[in-house]
Every structure is written in C-alpha cells, then in structure tokens.
Design a protein around this motif. Structure first.
Motif, PDB file in Angstrom:
ATOM      1  N   PHE B 254       0.824  -1.220   0.000  1.00 35.26           N
ATOM      2  CA  PHE B 254       0.000   0.000   0.000  1.00 35.26           C
ATOM      3  C   PHE B 254       0.850   1.259   0.000  1.00 35.26           C
ATOM      4  CE2 PHE B 254      -2.499  -3.077   2.820  1.00 35.26           C
ATOM      5  CZ  PHE B 254      -3.078  -3.682   1.728  1.00 35.26           C
ATOM      6  N   PHE B 255       2.181   1.111   0.151  1.00 37.56           N
ATOM      7  CA  PHE B 255       3.117   2.239   0.113  1.00 37.56           C
ATOM      8  C   PHE B 255       2.832   3.300   1.164  1.00 37.56           C
ATOM      9  CE2 PHE B 255       2.854   0.562  -4.302  1.00 37.56           C
ATOM     10  CZ  PHE B 255       4.045  -0.132  -4.233  1.00 37.56           C
ATOM     11  N   ASN B 256       2.246   2.906   2.297  1.00 39.81           N
ATOM     12  CA  ASN B 256       2.135   3.825   3.434  1.00 39.81           C
ATOM     13  C   ASN B 256       3.420   3.731   4.239  1.00 39.81           C
ATOM     14  OD1 ASN B 256      -0.490   4.599   2.889  1.00 39.81           O
ATOM     15  ND2 ASN B 256      -1.315   2.796   3.940  1.00 39.81           N
ATOM     16  N   LEU B 257       4.468   4.413   3.767  1.00 42.91           N
ATOM     17  CA  LEU B 257       5.768   4.261   4.425  1.00 42.91           C
ATOM     18  C   LEU B 257       5.737   4.752   5.861  1.00 42.91           C
ATOM     19  CD1 LEU B 257       8.299   5.132   1.604  1.00 42.91           C
ATOM     20  CD2 LEU B 257       7.091   3.017   2.115  1.00 42.91           C
ATOM     21  N   GLY B 258       4.945   5.792   6.114  1.00 43.71           N
ATOM     22  CA  GLY B 258       4.855   6.307   7.476  1.00 43.71           C
ATOM     23  C   GLY B 258       4.300   5.263   8.429  1.00 43.71           C
ATOM     24  N   ALA B 259       3.160   4.676   8.057  1.00 43.58           N
ATOM     25  CA  ALA B 259       2.537   3.668   8.908  1.00 43.58           C
ATOM     26  C   ALA B 259       3.449   2.452   9.051  1.00 43.58           C
ATOM     27  CB  ALA B 259       1.190   3.253   8.319  1.00 43.58           C
ATOM     28  N   ALA B 260       4.041   2.014   7.934  1.00 42.45           N
ATOM     29  CA  ALA B 260       4.924   0.846   7.993  1.00 42.45           C
ATOM     30  C   ALA B 260       6.106   1.118   8.921  1.00 42.45           C
ATOM     31  CB  ALA B 260       5.428   0.504   6.597  1.00 42.45           C
ATOM     32  N   SER B 261       6.654   2.334   8.841  1.00 41.07           N
ATOM     33  CA  SER B 261       7.796   2.663   9.698  1.00 41.07           C
ATOM     34  C   SER B 261       7.386   2.726  11.159  1.00 41.07           C
ATOM     35  CB  SER B 261       8.412   3.993   9.280  1.00 41.07           C
ATOM     36  OG  SER B 261       8.849   3.906   7.949  1.00 41.07           O
ATOM     37  N   ALA B 262       6.173   3.195  11.414  1.00 36.94           N
ATOM     38  CA  ALA B 262       5.703   3.229  12.802  1.00 36.94           C
ATOM     39  C   ALA B 262       5.606   1.803  13.356  1.00 36.94           C
ATOM     40  CB  ALA B 262       4.346   3.929  12.880  1.00 36.94           C
ATOM     41  N   ILE B 263       5.101   0.864  12.546  1.00 40.92           N
ATOM     42  CA  ILE B 263       5.067  -0.537  12.991  1.00 40.92           C
ATOM     43  C   ILE B 263       6.492  -1.025  13.227  1.00 40.92           C
ATOM     44  CG2 ILE B 263       4.368  -2.885  12.406  1.00 40.92           C
ATOM     45  CD1 ILE B 263       2.236  -1.684  10.580  1.00 40.92           C
ATOM     46  N   ALA B 264       7.395  -0.666  12.299  1.00 38.41           N
ATOM     47  CA  ALA B 264       8.789  -1.103  12.438  1.00 38.41           C
ATOM     48  C   ALA B 264       9.393  -0.585  13.734  1.00 38.41           C
ATOM     49  CB  ALA B 264       9.601  -0.625  11.236  1.00 38.41           C
ATOM     50  N   VAL B 265       9.100   0.674  14.065  1.00 31.87           N
ATOM     51  CA  VAL B 265       9.661   1.252  15.288  1.00 31.87           C
ATOM     52  C   VAL B 265       9.128   0.519  16.521  1.00 31.87           C
ATOM     53  CG1 VAL B 265       9.588   3.301  16.760  1.00 31.87           C
ATOM     54  CG2 VAL B 265      10.181   3.521  14.340  1.00 31.87           C
ATOM     55  N   ILE B 266       7.827   0.228  16.509  1.00 31.77           N
ATOM     56  CA  ILE B 266       7.252  -0.506  17.653  1.00 31.77           C
ATOM     57  C   ILE B 266       7.896  -1.890  17.767  1.00 31.77           C
ATOM     58  CG2 ILE B 266       5.138  -1.548  18.546  1.00 31.77           C
ATOM     59  CD1 ILE B 266       3.617   0.818  17.252  1.00 31.77           C
ATOM     60  N   MET B 267       8.058  -2.561  16.626  1.00 31.98           N
ATOM     61  CA  MET B 267       8.694  -3.890  16.645  1.00 31.98           C
ATOM     62  C   MET B 267      10.133  -3.786  17.139  1.00 31.98           C
ATOM     63  SD  MET B 267       7.449  -5.766  13.190  1.00 31.98           S
ATOM     64  CE  MET B 267       8.190  -7.313  13.701  1.00 31.98           C
ATOM     65  N   LEU B 268      10.808  -2.723  16.702  1.00 34.71           N
ATOM     66  CA  LEU B 268      12.209  -2.538  17.080  1.00 34.71           C
ATOM     67  C   LEU B 268      12.351  -2.428  18.592  1.00 34.71           C
ATOM     68  CD1 LEU B 268      15.128  -1.932  16.154  1.00 34.71           C
ATOM     69  CD2 LEU B 268      14.537   0.474  16.307  1.00 34.71           C
ATOM     70  N   VAL B 269      11.450  -1.656  19.202  1.00 32.35           N
ATOM     71  CA  VAL B 269      11.538  -1.467  20.649  1.00 32.35           C
ATOM     72  C   VAL B 269      11.352  -2.808  21.366  1.00 32.35           C
ATOM     73  CG1 VAL B 269      10.421  -0.385  22.636  1.00 32.35           C
ATOM     74  CG2 VAL B 269      10.801   0.932  20.546  1.00 32.35           C
ATOM     75  N   ILE B 270      10.352  -3.593  20.915  1.00 27.16           N
ATOM     76  CA  ILE B 270      10.117  -4.898  21.549  1.00 27.16           C
ATOM     77  C   ILE B 270      11.318  -5.817  21.345  1.00 27.16           C
ATOM     78  CG2 ILE B 270       8.621  -6.922  21.575  1.00 27.16           C
ATOM     79  CD1 ILE B 270       6.365  -5.066  20.606  1.00 27.16           C
ATOM     80  N   ALA B 271      11.831  -5.844  20.095  1.00 25.12           N
ATOM     81  CA  ALA B 271      12.972  -6.711  19.803  1.00 25.12           C
ATOM     82  C   ALA B 271      14.195  -6.285  20.600  1.00 25.12           C
ATOM     83  CB  ALA B 271      13.289  -6.685  18.311  1.00 25.12           C
ATOM     84  N   LEU B 272      14.329  -4.980  20.810  1.00 27.76           N
ATOM     85  CA  LEU B 272      15.477  -4.464  21.545  1.00 27.76           C
ATOM     86  C   LEU B 272      15.468  -4.955  22.998  1.00 27.76           C
ATOM     87  CD1 LEU B 272      17.623  -2.746  20.321  1.00 27.76           C
ATOM     88  CD2 LEU B 272      16.570  -0.723  21.319  1.00 27.76           C
ATOM     89  N   VAL B 273      14.283  -4.933  23.615  1.00 27.17           N
ATOM     90  CA  VAL B 273      14.181  -5.415  24.993  1.00 27.17           C
ATOM     91  C   VAL B 273      14.596  -6.890  25.055  1.00 27.17           C
ATOM     92  CG1 VAL B 273      12.579  -5.918  26.865  1.00 27.17           C
ATOM     93  CG2 VAL B 273      12.372  -3.766  25.596  1.00 27.17           C
ATOM     94  N   LEU B 274      14.056  -7.695  24.128  1.00 24.54           N
ATOM     95  CA  LEU B 274      14.387  -9.120  24.117  1.00 24.54           C
ATOM     96  C   LEU B 274      15.878  -9.336  23.864  1.00 24.54           C
ATOM     97  CD1 LEU B 274      11.389 -10.607  22.096  1.00 24.54           C
ATOM     98  CD2 LEU B 274      11.877 -10.945  24.515  1.00 24.54           C
ATOM     99  N   SER B 275      16.450  -8.592  22.899  1.00 19.37           N
ATOM    100  CA  SER B 275      17.839  -8.874  22.548  1.00 19.37           C
ATOM    101  C   SER B 275      18.804  -8.322  23.599  1.00 19.37           C
ATOM    102  CB  SER B 275      18.178  -8.368  21.149  1.00 19.37           C
ATOM    103  OG  SER B 275      17.882  -7.016  21.038  1.00 19.37           O
ATOM    104  N   LEU B 276      18.399  -7.267  24.322  1.00 18.44           N
ATOM    105  CA  LEU B 276      19.270  -6.814  25.405  1.00 18.44           C
ATOM    106  C   LEU B 276      19.285  -7.830  26.536  1.00 18.44           C
ATOM    107  CD1 LEU B 276      18.680  -2.958  25.519  1.00 18.44           C
ATOM    108  CD2 LEU B 276      20.685  -4.205  24.709  1.00 18.44           C
TER     109      LEU B 276
END
Lengths: 270, 287
Positions: B254-276
């Motif tokens: 759908f090329f909603n880069l803003g929305a996709a990036s927001a999901i990516a940021v949320i995933m990143l934060v969760i993944a960061l907690v797990l990987s730390l």
C-alpha cells in the motif's frame, strides 16, 4: 521413564520429525496421479523424473546458479570483514570498552527483525542501483551474515594461542604476515564452519529477496519456491522437486552441521 | 594482547562501517519516517507528529496483528522448549545408534523455511493433505487446518514447532551434557529416584539453558513472516496476520511508508528489549 515408554516416545517423535521430509522426497518422484489422493503412501509406485524435467524447462538451473552466486558473494564479503574484526576484538585492547559496545551492536543486529530495516534498505539499494540485482541482494544480506560471522569467528579466534604470534613478532613479522601466515591457517576449521553456516543463511533467505528482486531471471530458489507455493494449486510434484534440490546441501551436511551447532551452544551459555 | 595503535581500529573499521550503513542508518531513518506521512517515492516529507502511532494503536488490524504475534511467540516458544527438553532428556545418555539418530532430529532447522512451509501447506490441504488422510485412516474427522480462523494460527505454531524444536533441543542437550557425571552418580548412590534427580539436580542446573532457549526462540518467533506468507498470507479473516506481515503490506503493497515505519519502530523497541536480555545473558562472561 520405563524402557518401553522411552522407546515409544522416541519413535513417535522420530516419525514426526522425519515423515514430512520423507514425503517430500517421495512426492518429488511421484506422477501427479499418485499424490493427489487420499492414500498414505510415502514412496512412489512408478518413480518419474517429470517434475525435475519440467522445472529444468522453467529455468530452475538459472535460479540455482543465482542462489549459489549470492550465497558465495555474501559469505566472501562477510567472512573477510568478520575475520578482521574478530581478530581485532580478541587480540587488542580498546579504549572506553569500545569493543564491548561493538559486540553489543553485533548482537542486537543479529536479533533484529529484518522487516524493521527493510524500507530504508530499499532506499539505500535504490540509490546504489542495487535493486533487482544480485550484488544488491548480497549487500543487503550482510545484515544477517556479518553479525553472525563475527560472533561465530570470535569463539574460534579466541582459541588460537597467542604464543605463535608473539614468536612471529620477535622474528619481525608485521600484522599482515601474522594474519596470513599464523592466524589464518590455525583458524581454518573455524572459517570453514562459519562459511558453511553463513552460506546456508543466504541460501535460505526469503524476505529481502522478495522485497528487492523483481525479474524472474534474478530469482533465488526461495523466491522460485514461493511462486509455486503461494498458488492454491496442487502442483506438489514440482514444488517438492524444488524442495529436494534446495535441501540437498543440508541433507548431505546434516551430521557435520549438528556437531558444530551442539558445540556452539555449549560454548555460548556459560 | 598486542600494543594498541591505529591497527585495531583499521581492522574493525570495515565491519563497523558496513553495519552502520546497513542497520544504524536504516533504524534512524525509520524513526524519522514513522513521524511523517511518507509514501512511495515521495521525497518531500511532512511531519505528522504521533499521528501514525495514534492511528495504529486504535486500529483493529494492528491490534489483531499484535495479539496474533504475541500468541504465536509465547505458545511456539514454550511448546518448542518443552518438546526440546523431552528430546534432550532422551538423548542425554548414550544408547545404541545415538550419533546416527541425532541428525534426523536436527535437520528441519537447517531446511529453508520456504521448503518447510511448502511441505506443510501440502500436508494441511483439506482434501488430499497427508495429515487429513492420516486423520481419516485412524477414524478422526478431517480438519480445516489453514482455512478455519480459530485453527490457522495453531497450525502455524505446529509448523514452526516442527522446524525449530531442534534448536531448543540442541541448546538443552548442550546443557545436559555439561552437567558433571559424578553429581548424578552421587545422587543415584544416595538413593534419589530418577524423578528427584530430574527435579532437584538437572532442572536447576539447566535453568540458564532453558532461559537461553526460550529467549532465542522468542526473538525468532517474534519475527514470523515467511511461514505466514506461504501458508495463509495472513488470513483467513486476518487470523494469522503478524506484525512483520502487516509492516510488509503497509510498506510494500500500500506504500504507506509512514505507517509501515511506525510498525517497524514498535517492533524494534520490543525486539530491543528481548535482545538486550539476551546480550546480558551471553556477555556477562569476560570477553
């Protein structure tokens, strides 16, 4: 657990973990009439190579070469950079715990969901003219293989005794000579193991290939498999035949890989 | 240890630069995009503040994808570590043909996920799938493995369990083999039953390995993409949509880069907690 219960559990688990693959091996050689049905037979009654021939006509050879080229290129770059980095981390002291910071970065990247970097990566590749090209794919795969190689080589380089290098230094050998004449030969088994696992990562990767490759002649095997698997048809003969082709390296190396994995986990946890 | 100077920096620089280009820069860029209304190939960015995040958090599809991802991550990790423990206990003691059997339990984790998913997609076919043929043969009714919204997610858990239990198994086997033999022999001499031995000796000594296995499996299951892409495409009725799949669709369909990036940021934060948590576990030892 009693003896017979142990055996029963073992057999059930063995069937669970091996039957699907046996079915794949069998179906790849079955004529279509044999696998579309309600029977339970795993092996073909009238073995045929028709699926492999059909795949060959659809260009599976090209995809196989693509996958191999990408796996080799990805691994060559990762292994070179990772070897230098791992050596530096083991043999030198860094100020302000920079080495630990670097390792932390490596670990975090290793754990990152790849979709998180996908959109910016698309932009990077576009600006480098690397979209829809195998070199571009190799570059993007460094996200997976570089942290993996650094981490795995670190364990191997640590085990190389420093004495030999010190002796070489006394004889006037510089860094480059030490690396190529002393460290490299001693690290060879570790480099081979790392190479195999990194190639496997690249060989099996799907997400970035899906995002960054468009032209069918640039497809890797996982992409080729996806074109068959996502159609809701029962072209299982062809599908399983590519499965067999793409799994051959693993099925041949399974014993070797398992020994290395076991040793790796033993080193990692304590 | 050698004298420091420009050499170590020079050795480390290429790897560091490449990692920075391929991960640090993209992550920073995702953070920027997440606060814009960027679309495909539009280079002019308009900042919209937290709008993307607000929209997402109130979006049924995002909530569904999050709930699916959490259910998948937790149940797949727990099942795989449990089954892996059972296997590790079976393999901890030598028995005839052990070395020969071990690879047969390990190879699924080395197969391409696409191959695993293809096999199981065929196996879960309603009319001709081997799984339903087996159910038929033993007198059970055929199951709509991938087309029933209530069942599809658990079918994917099954496939992931088939592929990745071997990893939990290997970690726990490494752990069990690290337990000194004399402790177990002493316990046997003292008259400990096998169950007591398991509960009071092996399990406590295995704890770091169980933790490691659970953590590594959660980090990995959290990324779930390939399997869903092949098996269900996120359906039926979004019952198997995951965060990775949703980010992929938003960004690349759908090329909603803003929305996709927001999901990516949320995933990143969760993944960061797990990987730390993982980094803390493996970096405690001196390097």
């Amino acid at each position: 657990m009693t003896h017979s219960l142990r055996y029963a559990v073992m057999i059930v688990l063995l069937l669970f973990f091996t039957l699907p693959t046996l079915w794949m091996l069998g179906t790849a050689f079955k004529p279509a009439g044999e696998y579309v049905g309600t029977g339970l037979s795993l092996l073909p009654n009238a073995p045929t190579l028709e699926h492999f021939i059909s795949l060959w006509q659809q260009g599976v050879g090209q995809r196989l070469v693509n996958t191999l080229v990408v796996a080799l290129g990805t691994t060559a770059l990762s292994l070179t950079l990772a070897f230098l980095a791992a050596y530096a981390l083991v043999r030198f002291r860094f100020p302000a715990q920079l080495d630990r910071m670097f390792l932390l970065l490596v670990l975090v990247v290793k754990m990152l969901p790849p979709i998180v970097v996908a959109i910016p990566m698309y932009r990077i590749l576009r600006s480098l003219n690397g979209l829809d090209s195998l070199p571009g794919l190799m570059l993007s795969y460094q996200v997976y293989t570089l942290p993996f190689c650094i981490w795995m080589l670190l364990g191997f380089v640590r085990q190389i005794p420093v004495d030999l290098e010190e002796a070489a230094t006394l004889e006037g050998a510089g860094l480059f000579r030490r690396l190529t004449r002393v460290v490299l030969p001693l690290a060879a088994p570790g480099l081979v193991a790392t190479l195999i696992f990194a190639m496997l990562l690249a060989w099996n990767e799907f997400l970035f290939a899906l995002l960054f490759i468009q032209t069918p002649s640039n497809f890797t095997l996982p992409l080729f498999i996806a074109t068959f698997a996502t159609e809701n048809q029962t072209y299982w003969g062809e599908l399983m035949a590519i499965g067999v082709i793409s799994s051959l390296p693993v099925l041949i190396l399974a014993g070797y890989l398992q020994r290395h994995l076991l040793r790796g986990f033993a080193m990692q946890s304590h | 240890m050698f004298r420091s100077g420009w050499q170590p920096a020079l050795l480390l620089a290429p790897a560091l630069l490449l990692l920075a280009l391929l991960t640090l820069y993209p992550i920073a860029y995702s953070f920027v995009l997440a606060f814009t209304d960027a679309e495909y190939q539009s280079d002019a960015l308009t900042f919209v503040g937290w709008a993307n995040f607000n929209t997402l958090l109130n979006d049924w599809f995002f909530q569904q994808a999050t709930w699916n991802t959490v259910r998948f991550t937790v149940s797949a990790s727990v099942v795989q570590v449990g089954l892996g423990l059972l296997l590790a206990l079976l393999f901890a003691r030598p028995f005839p043909r052990r070395q020969w059997l071990l690879p047969l339990f390990i190879y699924p984790m080395m197969l391409s996920t696409l191959v695993c998913a293809s096999i199981w997609k065929a196996w879960m076919h309603f009319d001709f799938g081997w799984l339903n043929n087996l159910f038929d043969a033993v007198g059970l009714s055929r199951q709509p493995w991938l087309s029933d919204p209530a069942l599809a997610l658990w079918s994917i858990v099954l496939v992931d369990t088939w592929q990745w239990t071997p990893m939990a198994f290997l970690i726990l086997l490494a752990g069990l083999q690290g337990i000194p033999q004399d402790i177990e022999e002493a316990a046997t001499l003292e008259g400990a039953t096998p169950w007591q031995q398991f509960w009071h000796i092996r399990l406590p000594l295995l704890r770091p390995y169980l933790f490691l296995a659970l953590l590594l499996r959660s980090i990995d299951t959290f990324k779930l993409f390939d399997k869903v892409y092949v098996l269900t495409g996120g359906g039926p009725a979004f019952a198997t949509e995951t965060l990775s799949l949703m980010a992929y669709k938003q960004g690349f369909k759908f090329f909603n880069l803003g929305a996709a990036s927001a999901i990516a940021v949320i995933m990143l934060v969760i993944a960061l907690v797990l990987s730390l948590a993982y980094a803390w576990q493996v970096m405690r030892r001196p390097t």
